[in-house]
Design an enzyme around this catalytic site. Structure first.
Site, mmCIF file in Angstrom:
data_model
loop_
_atom_site.group_PDB
_atom_site.id
_atom_site.type_symbol
_atom_site.label_atom_id
_atom_site.label_comp_id
_atom_site.label_asym_id
_atom_site.label_seq_id
_atom_site.Cartn_x
_atom_site.Cartn_y
_atom_site.Cartn_z
ATOM 1 N N THR A 11 -54.191 -44.233 50.764
ATOM 2 C CA THR A 11 -54.370 -43.120 49.850
ATOM 3 C C THR A 11 -55.757 -42.986 49.301
ATOM 4 O OG1 THR A 11 -52.240 -43.293 48.943
ATOM 5 C CG2 THR A 11 -53.576 -41.806 47.739
ATOM 6 N N VAL A 12 -56.267 -44.116 48.792
ATOM 7 C CA VAL A 12 -57.674 -43.863 48.275
ATOM 8 C C VAL A 12 -58.690 -44.147 49.291
ATOM 9 C CG1 VAL A 12 -59.381 -44.961 46.542
ATOM 10 C CG2 VAL A 12 -56.746 -44.966 46.159
ATOM 11 N N GLY A 130 -58.075 -42.959 37.184
ATOM 12 C CA GLY A 130 -58.493 -42.134 38.312
ATOM 13 C C GLY A 130 -59.771 -41.231 38.584
ATOM 14 N N ILE A 132 -61.273 -39.634 36.243
ATOM 15 C CA ILE A 132 -62.015 -39.615 35.085
ATOM 16 C C ILE A 132 -63.150 -40.262 35.019
ATOM 17 C CG2 ILE A 132 -61.893 -39.527 32.464
ATOM 18 C CD1 ILE A 132 -58.864 -38.995 32.413
ATOM 19 N N GLY A 183 -48.338 -40.847 46.630
ATOM 20 C CA GLY A 183 -49.277 -41.857 46.619
ATOM 21 C C GLY A 183 -49.825 -42.338 45.228
ATOM 22 N N LYS A 201 -56.000 -51.658 32.854
ATOM 23 C CA LYS A 201 -57.060 -50.590 32.448
ATOM 24 C C LYS A 201 -57.496 -50.678 31.051
ATOM 25 C CE LYS A 201 -55.201 -47.454 35.925
ATOM 26 N NZ LYS A 201 -54.055 -46.538 36.404
ATOM 27 N N GLY A 298 -53.963 -40.454 42.710
ATOM 28 C CA GLY A 298 -54.123 -39.688 44.032
ATOM 29 C C GLY A 298 -55.382 -39.845 45.114
HETATM 30 N N1 LIG Z 1 -53.248 -44.484 44.976
HETATM 31 C C1 LIG Z 1 -53.876 -43.987 43.824
HETATM 32 O O1 LIG Z 1 -53.754 -42.877 43.161
HETATM 33 C C2 LIG Z 1 -54.855 -45.130 42.859
HETATM 34 C C3 LIG Z 1 -54.950 -46.500 43.641
HETATM 35 N N2 LIG Z 1 -56.059 -47.061 42.896
HETATM 36 C C4 LIG Z 1 -56.009 -48.527 43.448
HETATM 37 O O2 LIG Z 1 -56.671 -48.556 44.815
HETATM 38 C C5 LIG Z 1 -56.332 -49.522 45.663
HETATM 39 C C6 LIG Z 1 -55.693 -48.875 46.751
HETATM 40 O O3 LIG Z 1 -54.322 -47.980 46.553
HETATM 41 P P1 LIG Z 1 -53.977 -47.047 47.708
HETATM 42 O O4 LIG Z 1 -55.067 -46.435 48.616
HETATM 43 O O5 LIG Z 1 -52.986 -46.332 46.846
HETATM 44 O O6 LIG Z 1 -52.891 -48.335 48.438
HETATM 45 P P2 LIG Z 1 -52.657 -47.678 50.110
HETATM 46 O O7 LIG Z 1 -51.343 -48.796 50.146
HETATM 47 O O8 LIG Z 1 -52.237 -46.430 50.069
HETATM 48 O O9 LIG Z 1 -53.620 -48.400 51.178
HETATM 49 C C7 LIG Z 1 -54.100 -49.803 51.062
HETATM 50 C C8 LIG Z 1 -54.771 -49.968 52.230
HETATM 51 O O10 LIG Z 1 -55.177 -51.434 52.391
HETATM 52 C C9 LIG Z 1 -55.154 -52.033 53.229
HETATM 53 N N3 LIG Z 1 -54.972 -53.134 53.133
HETATM 54 C C10 LIG Z 1 -53.849 -53.974 52.298
HETATM 55 N N4 LIG Z 1 -54.113 -55.081 52.147
HETATM 56 C C11 LIG Z 1 -55.252 -55.710 52.862
HETATM 57 C C12 LIG Z 1 -55.954 -56.842 53.229
HETATM 58 N N5 LIG Z 1 -55.337 -57.754 52.730
HETATM 59 N N6 LIG Z 1 -56.992 -56.728 54.195
HETATM 60 C C13 LIG Z 1 -57.280 -55.580 54.792
HETATM 61 N N7 LIG Z 1 -56.728 -54.520 54.349
HETATM 62 C C14 LIG Z 1 -55.567 -54.318 53.494
HETATM 63 C C15 LIG Z 1 -53.866 -51.277 53.969
HETATM 64 O O11 LIG Z 1 -53.854 -51.652 55.400
HETATM 65 P P3 LIG Z 1 -52.700 -51.551 56.195
HETATM 66 O O12 LIG Z 1 -52.280 -49.906 56.030
HETATM 67 O O13 LIG Z 1 -53.339 -51.743 57.769
HETATM 68 O O14 LIG Z 1 -51.745 -52.818 55.818
HETATM 69 C C16 LIG Z 1 -54.006 -49.876 53.653
HETATM 70 O O15 LIG Z 1 -54.932 -49.322 54.560
HETATM 71 C C17 LIG Z 1 -55.335 -50.510 44.599
HETATM 72 O O16 LIG Z 1 -56.115 -51.171 44.003
HETATM 73 C C18 LIG Z 1 -54.735 -49.176 43.664
HETATM 74 O O17 LIG Z 1 -54.368 -50.012 42.770
HETATM 75 C C19 LIG Z 1 -56.649 -46.756 41.997
HETATM 76 C C20 LIG Z 1 -56.709 -45.476 41.370
HETATM 77 C C21 LIG Z 1 -55.718 -44.524 41.949
HETATM 78 N N1 LIG Z 2 -50.441 -46.317 40.152
HETATM 79 C C1 LIG Z 2 -51.653 -45.948 39.277
HETATM 80 C C2 LIG Z 2 -53.002 -45.348 40.242
HETATM 81 C C3 LIG Z 2 -54.062 -44.980 39.580
HETATM 82 O O1 LIG Z 2 -54.570 -46.080 38.883
HETATM 83 C C4 LIG Z 2 -51.270 -44.751 38.319
HETATM 84 O O2 LIG Z 2 -50.094 -44.294 38.695
HETATM 85 O O3 LIG Z 2 -51.984 -44.352 37.618
#
Ligand SMILES: NC(=O)C1=CN([C@@H]2O[C@H](COP(=O)(O)OP(=O)(O)OC[C@H]3O[C@@H](n4cnc5c(N)ncnc54)[C@H](OP(=O)(O)O)[C@@H]3O)[C@@H](O)[C@H]2O)C=CC1
Ligand SMILES: N[C@@H](CC=O)C(=O)O
Length: 395
Positions: A11-12, A130, A132, A183, A201, A298
Site C-alpha cells: 500500500t505505502v 499518515g 499529517i 489498505g 505513535k 492509505g
Molecule cells: N497502510 C497504511 O495506510 C500505512 C502503513 N504504514 C506503515 O507502512 C508500512 C508498510 O505498510 P503497507 O504498505 O500497508 O504494507 P503492505 O503489507 O501493503 O506491504 C508490505 C510490503 O513489504 C514487503 N515486505 C514485507 N516484509 C518484507 C521483508 N521482510 N523483506 C522485504 N520485503 C518485505 C511486502 O512484499 P511481499 O508482498 O513480496 O511480501 C510488501 O510489498 C508498515 O510499517 C505500516 O505500519 C504507515 C502509515 C500508513
Molecule cells: N494501520 C494504521 C495505518 C497508518 O498508520 C492506521 O490505521 O492508522
C-alpha cells in the site's frame, strides 16, 4: 541523478512510487538532480507488475552494498526484518526514511544515534498519523515552546470502524474487513483495534514533545474490540461519540500517557474527526493549542509523507530531536470518570458508581472519578473479563 531504493511495494510503497514518478520534475527542481528509484525490495518476486520488473529484488545486499544508492525507504512493516535493514542502511551511510512505527517505537533512540554517528538523516513522518505533517513541525516547536500536552486520534482503522458503526450501524467485523481491503489496517489488525498502533505513535510524539524518553511500556492502553452496537446506540442517543484517543500530559516533572476509548461531546475538538482521518493537538506555552488534521492511512496519503521526508533528507532540512528531560511516570495516579457496559444481574451497590441503568441483558454504569487501576480491580472482583465488557473514559 540520485539513486534511492524502496523496501516494500505494498500500500505505502506503491503510493510513494506513484508520487515520486508523477512529481519527478518538481522534485528535480528542488533537489537539483533527478531522484531515481533504482531498486525495490520484495519477498515475493512472482507478481504482475506495471513497472520494469528488473528493478525488483529479494536480496537486500544488492541495495545496501550499492554505493550509488544514497537513500533507503523502509515500508515493509516487518519488525525483525526492518530493524536489520534500517541498521545496515544507516551504517552503510545511507539516509533512511520509514513509515514503520513498530520498528521506530521499539528502536527509536538507537536509530537516532546511528544516524547521527553516520551523519545521515533518519526520518519517520509517515510513521505517525499518515499524511499529517506533525513530526517536522513538532521538532521545530520544541525548540521555541514548552509542550505540555499531546492529544489525538492516531489510528485510521479504529476511527473508520467507530465512525461506520455509528453512521451505518454495521457490525464491527464487517467494517474491519473493509478497512483491511482499503489498505488502512496493519498486517495484524489487532495492533489497530487494541490500541497498539496508536500507542507506538504516541510514544514517538510524546518523546519528541516532552524531550524525554517515553517507551511503549510507559503508556497505558485499552482498545475498542469489545465495543458493540448497543454502546454506539446508547451514546448516539445522547449525541456523544466514542473515539480511540491517545493522550500524554506533563505536570510538575511527571507524565501520564494513555491510549483508550473516550466518549466525546460535540464541543470537543476531536468530535468531528471521522472515518480514516486522524488529528493531533499539541498544547504549548506560546499558544493554546495547534490542531493538525488529515488522512491517517492509505496509499497516497502515507506516500505523501514519505516523499516529503525524502525531499527533506536529500536537501538536508532535518532538525534533530532533543532528549534532555527525565520525567517520572505518573500513570498510577491516572484517574477519570468512566462509562462501563457489563452484563446484568451482578451485585453493583458500590460507592464508585454515580449512575446505573438497566438495558435488557446488560447495565450501563457511569462511575465517579476513580483511578484507572481501581476500576480494573472492581471489574476483576466482579469476575468480569476485559473482553466481556466495554469501558471508555467520559471526557
Ligand atoms: N497502510 C497504511 O495506510 C500505512 C502503513 N504504514 C506503515 O507502512 C508500512 C508498510 O505498510 P503497507 O504498505 O500497508 O504494507 P503492505 O503489507 O501493503 O506491504 C508490505 C510490503 O513489504 C514487503 N515486505 C514485507 N516484509 C518484507 C521483508 N521482510 N523483506 C522485504 N520485503 C518485505 C511486502 O512484499 P511481499 O508482498 O513480496 O511480501 C510488501 O510489498 C508498515 O510499517 C505500516 O505500519 C504507515 C502509515 C500508513
Ligand atoms: N494501520 C494504521 C495505518 C497508518 O498508520 C492506521 O490505521 O492508522
Amino acid at each position: 541523478m540520485i539513486k534511492i531504493a524502496l523496501l516494500g511495494f505494498g500500500t505505502v510503497g506503491r503510493g510513494t512510487y506513484e508520487i515520486l514518478t508523477k512529481k519527478s520534475e518538481n522534485i528535480k527542481k528542488v533537489i537539483g538532480e533527478e531522484v531515481f528509484v533504482s531498486k525495490i525490495l520484495k519477498r515475493n518476486l512472482n507478481f504482475q507488475s506495471e513497472i520494469d520488473k528488473s528493478i525488483f529484488t529479494d536480496n537486500f545486499k544488492e541495495i545496501v552494498e550499492d554505493e550509488e544508492i544514497k537513500l533507503v525507504v523502509e515500508m515493509t512493516g516487518d519488525l525483525k526484518g526492518s530493524y536489520g535493514y534500517i541498521k545496515e542502511a544507516l551504517n552503510a551511510g545511507k539516509h533512511v526514511v520509514t513509515a514503520n512505527k513498530a520498528v521506530v517505537s521499539e528502536y527509536f533512540e538507537e536509530f537516532l544515534e546511528l544516524a547521527e554517528k553516520n551523519k545521515v538523516a533518519f526520518l519517520y513522518e509517515a510513521a505517525v498519523a499518515g499524511s499529517i505533517p506533525i513530526i517536522t513541525p513538532l521538532k521545530t516547536q520544541v525548540l521555541i515552546n514548552d509542550i505540555t500536552r499531546v492529544r489525538g486520534i492516531l489510528n485510521g482503522t479504529s476511527n473508520f470502524l467507530l465512525t461506520n458503526m455509528q453512521v451505518r450501524k454495521s457490525e464491527y467485523k464487517t467494517i474491519l474487513k473493509e478497512a483491511q481491503e482499503l489498505g488502512y489496517a496493519e498486517a495484524d489488525p489487532y495492533d489497530d483495534v487494541e490500541g497498539m498502533d496508536a500507542l507506538r505513535k504516541l510514544r514517538i510524539l510524546s518523546t519528541i514533545a516532552f524531550k524525554t524518553k517515553i517507551r511503549n511500556e510507559d503508556i497505558l492502553r485499552r482498545g475498542i474490540s469489545s465495543i458493540d452496537l448497543s454502546d454506539i446506540a446508547y451514546l448516539n442517543k445522547k449525541n456523544y461519540k466514542v473515539k480511540l484517543i491517545a493522550e500524554a500530559i506533563i505536570n510538575e516533572g511527571k507524565f501520564k500517557a494513555v491510549v483508550e476509548p473516550v466518549i466525546l461531546s460535540s464541543d470537543d475538538e476531536l468530535y468531528g474527526i471521522d472515518g480514516s482521518v486522524n488529528s493531533v493537538e499539541i498544547f504549548g506555552e506560546n499558544y493554546g493549542s495547534l490542531v493538525f488534521v488529515g488522512e491517517g492511512a492509505g496509499s497516497l496519503p502515507t506516500g505523501n509523507a514519505i516523499v516529503s521526508d525524502i525531499l527533506d533528507a536529500l536537501s538536508g532540512h532535518c532538525y534533530p530531536i532533543l532528549i534532555e528531560n527525565n520525567l517520572i511516570n505518573d500513570n498510577e495516579n491516572y484517574a477519570a470518570r468512566y462509562y462501563v457496559r457489563i452484563k446484568n444481574g451482578l451485585d453493583l451497590s458500590a460507592d464508585w458508581i454515580d449512575f446505573i441503568e438497566s438495558h435488557g441483558d446488560h447495565v450501563i454504569i457511569e462511575t465517579k472519578e476513580v483511578k484507572r487501576e481501581f476500576l480494573l480491580e472492581q471489574l476483576k472482583t466482579l469476575n468480569i473479563k476485559e473482553e466481556d465488557c466495554f469501558y471508555a473514559r467520559l471526557n
